[in-house]
Design a protein around this motif. Sequence first.
Motif, mmCIF file in Angstrom:
data_model
loop_
_atom_site.group_PDB
_atom_site.id
_atom_site.type_symbol
_atom_site.label_atom_id
_atom_site.label_comp_id
_atom_site.label_asym_id
_atom_site.label_seq_id
_atom_site.Cartn_x
_atom_site.Cartn_y
_atom_site.Cartn_z
ATOM 1 N N ALA A 106 42.818 24.389 76.838
ATOM 2 C CA ALA A 106 44.074 24.038 76.160
ATOM 3 C C ALA A 106 43.273 24.734 74.674
ATOM 4 C CB ALA A 106 44.237 22.455 75.529
ATOM 5 N N THR A 107 44.132 24.494 73.309
ATOM 6 C CA THR A 107 44.255 25.046 72.299
ATOM 7 C C THR A 107 43.303 24.409 71.867
ATOM 8 O OG1 THR A 107 46.692 25.490 72.189
ATOM 9 C CG2 THR A 107 45.119 25.476 69.842
ATOM 10 N N SER A 155 47.992 38.300 75.022
ATOM 11 C CA SER A 155 47.835 37.149 74.928
ATOM 12 C C SER A 155 50.283 37.233 76.447
ATOM 13 C CB SER A 155 48.893 36.078 74.134
ATOM 14 O OG SER A 155 49.618 37.070 73.016
ATOM 15 N N ARG A 199 48.780 26.594 84.166
ATOM 16 C CA ARG A 199 48.452 25.426 84.180
ATOM 17 C C ARG A 199 46.195 25.046 83.962
ATOM 18 N NH1 ARG A 199 48.007 24.852 88.737
ATOM 19 N NH2 ARG A 199 46.435 23.905 90.151
ATOM 20 N N ARG A 207 53.507 35.628 78.053
ATOM 21 C CA ARG A 207 54.017 34.085 78.920
ATOM 22 C C ARG A 207 52.965 33.454 80.215
ATOM 23 N NH1 ARG A 207 57.901 32.042 76.527
ATOM 24 N NH2 ARG A 207 58.335 30.649 78.517
ATOM 25 N N LEU A 227 45.278 28.024 76.882
ATOM 26 C CA LEU A 227 46.656 27.476 76.948
ATOM 27 C C LEU A 227 47.411 27.415 75.904
ATOM 28 C CD1 LEU A 227 49.109 28.405 79.025
ATOM 29 C CD2 LEU A 227 48.737 26.267 79.693
ATOM 30 N N VAL A 228 48.147 28.552 75.165
ATOM 31 C CA VAL A 228 49.188 27.727 74.046
ATOM 32 C C VAL A 228 50.776 27.601 74.218
ATOM 33 C CG1 VAL A 228 49.577 27.376 71.928
ATOM 34 C CG2 VAL A 228 47.607 28.507 72.539
ATOM 35 N N ASP A 229 51.083 26.017 74.694
ATOM 36 C CA ASP A 229 52.667 26.272 74.727
ATOM 37 C C ASP A 229 52.771 27.092 76.285
ATOM 38 O OD1 ASP A 229 53.041 23.927 72.936
ATOM 39 O OD2 ASP A 229 53.260 26.032 71.340
ATOM 40 N N SER A 230 53.479 28.102 75.968
ATOM 41 C CA SER A 230 54.122 28.110 77.133
ATOM 42 C C SER A 230 53.169 29.503 77.378
ATOM 43 C CB SER A 230 55.072 28.512 77.605
ATOM 44 O OG SER A 230 56.473 29.414 76.717
ATOM 45 N N ASP A 231 52.433 30.271 76.823
ATOM 46 C CA ASP A 231 51.673 31.761 76.316
ATOM 47 C C ASP A 231 50.081 31.639 77.283
ATOM 48 O OD1 ASP A 231 53.755 32.835 75.862
ATOM 49 O OD2 ASP A 231 53.940 32.692 73.615
#
Length: 147
Positions: A145-146, A108, A115, A110, A50-54
Motif C-alpha cells: 500500500a502507499t 505507473s 490488490r 491503472r 498500489l495507490v487508489d486504483s493505480d
Amino acid sequence: MRCALPLLTALGLVGCAAPEVPTPTLQLLAAPTSVVIGGRVLSAAAQPILVDSDLTVRVQVGTERPPLPALTVTGVYVVTDGGVWKRAVTSSQRRGCALGACQQATTSGRAAGLRVGQRVQVVTRVQDATGQSMWLRDADVAIRATP
C-alpha cells in the motif's frame, strides 16, 4: 451423424498437429533472476505500490561491484495470476544511483484488479550498450500500500 464424424475427426487431427507456442507470460516467468554483463552480475529489485486504483512500480537494476555496465531499463512487466501488467519506461522515468551501482526506473498505470498483499513477479526489460535486450526477474514480490 455419419457426416459429422469425418468433420470432427479432421478437426481433432488439426488440433493435435498444431505446434505449441509459448505465451509471453511463460517467457516472462522463465526470465533469469540475474545476468552477467561486462563481467558484473546484475539483479533486479522491485517495489510495486498500489495507490487508489493505480499501480506504481519502482525497479532497481544493480550490481554489488560498481560500476554498473552501460544499460537502459526499457520496460516493466508485473505477472499475476490474472495476466500481465506492462509499461514502457521512458528516459524521464530512469535515473542512476549513487556510485554508479544501479539504475532505477519508476512507471505507473491503472491497477486493473490488483490488490495490496497480492504476490506477483516483476520482470524488467533492459538493453545493454550493444542494443541487445534481456530480461531480469524479481520473483515473488508483494504489492504494498502507499507508504
